[in-house]
Design a protein around this motif. Structure first.
Motif, mmCIF file in Angstrom:
data_model
loop_
_atom_site.group_PDB
_atom_site.id
_atom_site.type_symbol
_atom_site.label_atom_id
_atom_site.label_comp_id
_atom_site.label_asym_id
_atom_site.label_seq_id
_atom_site.Cartn_x
_atom_site.Cartn_y
_atom_site.Cartn_z
ATOM 1 N N ASP A 3 0.828 -1.196 0.000
ATOM 2 C CA ASP A 3 0.000 0.000 0.000
ATOM 3 C C ASP A 3 0.860 1.242 0.000
ATOM 4 O O ASP A 3 0.460 2.287 0.498
ATOM 5 C CB ASP A 3 -0.910 0.008 1.237
ATOM 6 C CG ASP A 3 -2.012 -1.012 1.140
ATOM 7 O OD1 ASP A 3 -2.373 -1.348 -0.004
ATOM 8 O OD2 ASP A 3 -2.516 -1.459 2.178
ATOM 9 N N HIS A 15 -7.907 8.489 -13.656
ATOM 10 C CA HIS A 15 -8.833 7.358 -13.641
ATOM 11 C C HIS A 15 -9.895 7.431 -14.747
ATOM 12 O O HIS A 15 -10.179 6.418 -15.385
ATOM 13 C CB HIS A 15 -9.487 7.222 -12.270
ATOM 14 C CG HIS A 15 -8.523 6.767 -11.228
ATOM 15 N ND1 HIS A 15 -8.250 5.450 -11.015
ATOM 16 C CD2 HIS A 15 -7.737 7.468 -10.367
ATOM 17 C CE1 HIS A 15 -7.345 5.338 -10.061
ATOM 18 N NE2 HIS A 15 -7.015 6.550 -9.649
ATOM 19 N N ARG A 90 -8.882 -3.561 -11.086
ATOM 20 C CA ARG A 90 -7.725 -2.948 -10.413
ATOM 21 C C ARG A 90 -7.902 -1.439 -10.315
ATOM 22 O O ARG A 90 -7.554 -0.834 -9.289
ATOM 23 C CB ARG A 90 -6.422 -3.276 -11.162
ATOM 24 C CG ARG A 90 -5.951 -4.700 -10.979
ATOM 25 C CD ARG A 90 -4.524 -4.907 -11.476
ATOM 26 N NE ARG A 90 -4.290 -4.496 -12.843
ATOM 27 C CZ ARG A 90 -4.564 -5.217 -13.920
ATOM 28 N NH1 ARG A 90 -5.097 -6.420 -13.803
ATOM 29 N NH2 ARG A 90 -4.303 -4.751 -15.129
ATOM 30 N N LEU A 91 -8.452 -0.843 -11.361
ATOM 31 C CA LEU A 91 -8.689 0.603 -11.355
ATOM 32 C C LEU A 91 -9.658 0.962 -10.233
ATOM 33 O O LEU A 91 -9.427 1.917 -9.480
ATOM 34 C CB LEU A 91 -9.223 1.053 -12.717
ATOM 35 C CG LEU A 91 -9.401 2.545 -12.920
ATOM 36 C CD1 LEU A 91 -8.048 3.250 -12.904
ATOM 37 C CD2 LEU A 91 -10.112 2.817 -14.233
ATOM 38 N N GLU A 92 -10.729 0.201 -10.086
ATOM 39 C CA GLU A 92 -11.722 0.459 -9.038
ATOM 40 C C GLU A 92 -11.128 0.275 -7.636
ATOM 41 O O GLU A 92 -11.485 1.006 -6.718
ATOM 42 C CB GLU A 92 -12.939 -0.456 -9.211
ATOM 43 C CG GLU A 92 -13.737 -0.192 -10.484
ATOM 44 C CD GLU A 92 -14.191 1.262 -10.615
ATOM 45 O OE1 GLU A 92 -14.684 1.831 -9.614
ATOM 46 O OE2 GLU A 92 -14.038 1.833 -11.713
ATOM 47 N N ARG A 93 -10.218 -0.701 -7.481
ATOM 48 C CA ARG A 93 -9.584 -0.962 -6.176
ATOM 49 C C ARG A 93 -8.476 0.034 -5.870
ATOM 50 O O ARG A 93 -8.001 0.104 -4.734
ATOM 51 C CB ARG A 93 -8.960 -2.360 -6.155
ATOM 52 C CG ARG A 93 -9.902 -3.496 -5.982
ATOM 53 C CD ARG A 93 -9.157 -4.790 -5.663
ATOM 54 N NE ARG A 93 -7.980 -5.044 -6.476
ATOM 55 C CZ ARG A 93 -7.962 -5.769 -7.594
ATOM 56 N NH1 ARG A 93 -9.074 -6.317 -8.051
ATOM 57 N NH2 ARG A 93 -6.843 -5.961 -8.263
ATOM 58 N N GLY A 94 -8.004 0.740 -6.900
ATOM 59 C CA GLY A 94 -6.890 1.661 -6.711
ATOM 60 C C GLY A 94 -5.532 1.020 -6.931
ATOM 61 O O GLY A 94 -4.505 1.604 -6.597
ATOM 62 N N ASP A 95 -5.510 -0.203 -7.490
ATOM 63 C CA ASP A 95 -4.268 -0.923 -7.747
ATOM 64 C C ASP A 95 -3.765 -0.755 -9.179
ATOM 65 O O ASP A 95 -2.688 -1.253 -9.505
ATOM 66 C CB ASP A 95 -4.456 -2.432 -7.508
ATOM 67 C CG ASP A 95 -4.789 -2.750 -6.076
ATOM 68 O OD1 ASP A 95 -4.458 -1.935 -5.191
ATOM 69 O OD2 ASP A 95 -5.387 -3.816 -5.832
ATOM 70 N N TYR A 96 -4.523 -0.106 -10.029
ATOM 71 C CA TYR A 96 -4.146 0.018 -11.442
ATOM 72 C C TYR A 96 -2.844 0.804 -11.552
ATOM 73 O O TYR A 96 -2.650 1.819 -10.885
ATOM 74 C CB TYR A 96 -5.246 0.721 -12.241
ATOM 75 C CG TYR A 96 -4.955 0.789 -13.718
ATOM 76 C CD1 TYR A 96 -5.246 -0.278 -14.537
ATOM 77 C CD2 TYR A 96 -4.360 1.918 -14.277
ATOM 78 C CE1 TYR A 96 -4.972 -0.235 -15.895
ATOM 79 C CE2 TYR A 96 -4.084 1.969 -15.639
ATOM 80 C CZ TYR A 96 -4.388 0.896 -16.438
ATOM 81 O OH TYR A 96 -4.113 0.936 -17.787
ATOM 82 N N ARG A 98 0.137 -0.468 -10.861
ATOM 83 C CA ARG A 98 1.141 -1.084 -9.985
ATOM 84 C C ARG A 98 1.335 -2.524 -10.408
ATOM 85 O O ARG A 98 0.378 -3.236 -10.693
ATOM 86 C CB ARG A 98 0.691 -1.055 -8.530
ATOM 87 C CG ARG A 98 0.756 0.305 -7.950
ATOM 88 C CD ARG A 98 1.606 0.260 -6.680
ATOM 89 N NE ARG A 98 1.936 1.612 -6.299
ATOM 90 C CZ ARG A 98 3.156 2.106 -6.333
ATOM 91 N NH1 ARG A 98 4.159 1.378 -6.726
ATOM 92 N NH2 ARG A 98 3.391 3.339 -5.968
#
Length: 129
Positions: A3, A15, A90-96, A98
Motif C-alpha cells: 500500500d 482514472h 484494479r482501477l476500481e480498487r486503486g491498484d491500477y 502497480r
C-alpha cells in the motif's frame, strides 16, 4: 501487493481517462470476438454442408487448420477481454498501474500501449523465461 504511495517519478493516473480507454478497447475486443465467432461458425457450417474427409481431401487439412486458427484467435481475444475486465477491477480498487508481482509502478508508456498490463516490464520478462 503493497500500500505504498506512488513514486514521485510516477505521474498520477487519470482514472476517468484510463476508464474510457479501457472501455473503448473492451468494445473493440467484443467486436473482434463477434467477428471471429461469425468466422468460426461460417467455417463449421461450410464444412457441415460438404462431406469432408480431412484425412483424404486435399482441402481438408487447410479447413481444419483454418478452424483451429480461428478458434485460437477467439480464445486469445476472450482472454484479452478478461484481462481488460481485471484491469477495470484494479482501477476500481486503486491498484491500477502497480505491478502485481513486485508492487513497482508500471510506466505510463507501457500502460498507454497495453492498458491491461498487470506487471512491469521486468516482471513480465522474467515470467516468460
Amino acid at each position: 501487493m503493497t500500500d505504498s504511495p506512488p513514486d514521485a517519478a510516477s505521474p498520477p493516473i487519470e482514472h476517468e481517462s484510463v476508464r474510457e480507454r479501457l472501455a473503448v478497447e473492451r468494445g473493440d475486443t467484443n467486436g473482434r470476438i463477434a467477428a471471429l465467432s461469425r468466422d468460426f461458425d461460417g467455417i463449421v457450417a461450410a464444412n457441415a454442408l460438404v462431406a469432408v474427409d480431412d484425412e483424404h481431401d486435399p482441402e481438408g487439412a487447410s479447413t481444419a487448420f483454418e478452424r483451429a486458427h480461428v478458434a485460437a484467435l477467439l480464445a486469445q481475444t476472450r482472454e484479452h477481454l478478461a484481462d481488460l475486465d481485471r484491469a477495470l477491477a484494479r482501477l476500481e480498487r486503486g491498484d491500477y498501474g502497480r505491478c502485481e508481482q513486485c508492487g513497482a509502478p508500471i510506466p505510463v508508456e507501457r500502460l498507454e500501449v497495453r492498458p491491461a498490463a498487470s506487471t512491469c516490464v521486468h516482471c513480465a520478462a522474467t515470467r516468460h523465461r
